[in-house]
Design a protein around this motif. Structure first.
Motif, PDB file in Angstrom:
ATOM      1  N   LEU A 152     -10.297 -30.396  42.936  1.00  0.00           N
ATOM      2  CA  LEU A 152      -9.551 -29.272  43.496  1.00  0.00           C
ATOM      3  C   LEU A 152      -9.957 -28.916  44.918  1.00  0.00           C
ATOM      4  N   VAL A 153     -11.237 -29.080  45.228  1.00  0.00           N
ATOM      5  CA  VAL A 153     -11.793 -28.608  46.498  1.00  0.00           C
ATOM      6  C   VAL A 153     -12.540 -29.761  47.170  1.00  0.00           C
ATOM      7  N   ASP A 154     -12.534 -29.752  48.491  1.00  0.00           N
ATOM      8  CA  ASP A 154     -13.279 -30.746  49.257  1.00  0.00           C
ATOM      9  C   ASP A 154     -14.768 -30.660  48.887  1.00  0.00           C
ATOM     10  N   PRO A 155     -15.379 -31.766  48.462  1.00  0.00           N
ATOM     11  CA  PRO A 155     -16.788 -31.733  48.041  1.00  0.00           C
ATOM     12  C   PRO A 155     -17.740 -31.242  49.127  1.00  0.00           C
ATOM     13  N   GLN A 156     -17.489 -31.620  50.370  1.00  0.00           N
ATOM     14  CA  GLN A 156     -18.363 -31.161  51.456  1.00  0.00           C
ATOM     15  C   GLN A 156     -18.244 -29.649  51.652  1.00  0.00           C
TER      16      GLN A 156
END
Length: 133
Positions: A74-78
């Motif tokens: 769902l969300v950018d890992p960084q």
């Protein structure tokens, strides 16, 4: 002996919340989250929730780290790593609440200014139409 005293003097030091200053990346991600909260008109609820859970901010950051594999869909890992590091700091919740208030008040001020301009335009059109008749 001097080395032990210096280490012991700072061994249990706790950072003060007022000394917190996010990095540029952390501020950018936090601003994105704040704008989404404002867009959904959930500022009061968000501030209430943040204030209530203030003592648990570190646990929340660790939960983000733990659920990172699932959240990566769902969300950018960084971005989630940066936000989790942001929440690890003691003053992050206070900064986030103040940022929400600042961004929401500036949005309300800009909306009021645009409403006043619209109102003055309507008023001037009304007076022109009255003068014509």
């Amino acid at each position: 002996m001097v080395m032990i005293k210096q280490w012991l003097a700072h061994a249990f030091a706790v950072e003060r919340p007022e000394d917190f200053a996010p990095t540029a990346e952390q501020q950018q991600i936090a601003d994105r989250i704040c704008r989404e909260i404002i867009r959904r008109d959930m500022v009061t609820l968000a501030i209430l929730s943040l204030e209530t859970c203030r003592p648990l901010n570190y646990i929340g950051s660790q939960a983000i780290h733990f659920f990172a594999p699932f959240l990566s869909f769902l969300v950018d890992p960084q971005a989630q790593k940066i936000f989790a590091e942001f929440l690890e700091k003691r003053g992050s919740i206070e900064w986030l609440c103040q940022r929400l208030e600042t961004l929401s008040s500036s949005l309300v001020d800009s909306e009021n200014a645009s409403l006043n301009e619209d109102h003055s335009l309507v008023h001037s059109e009304y007076t022109v139409k009255q003068d014509d008749s």
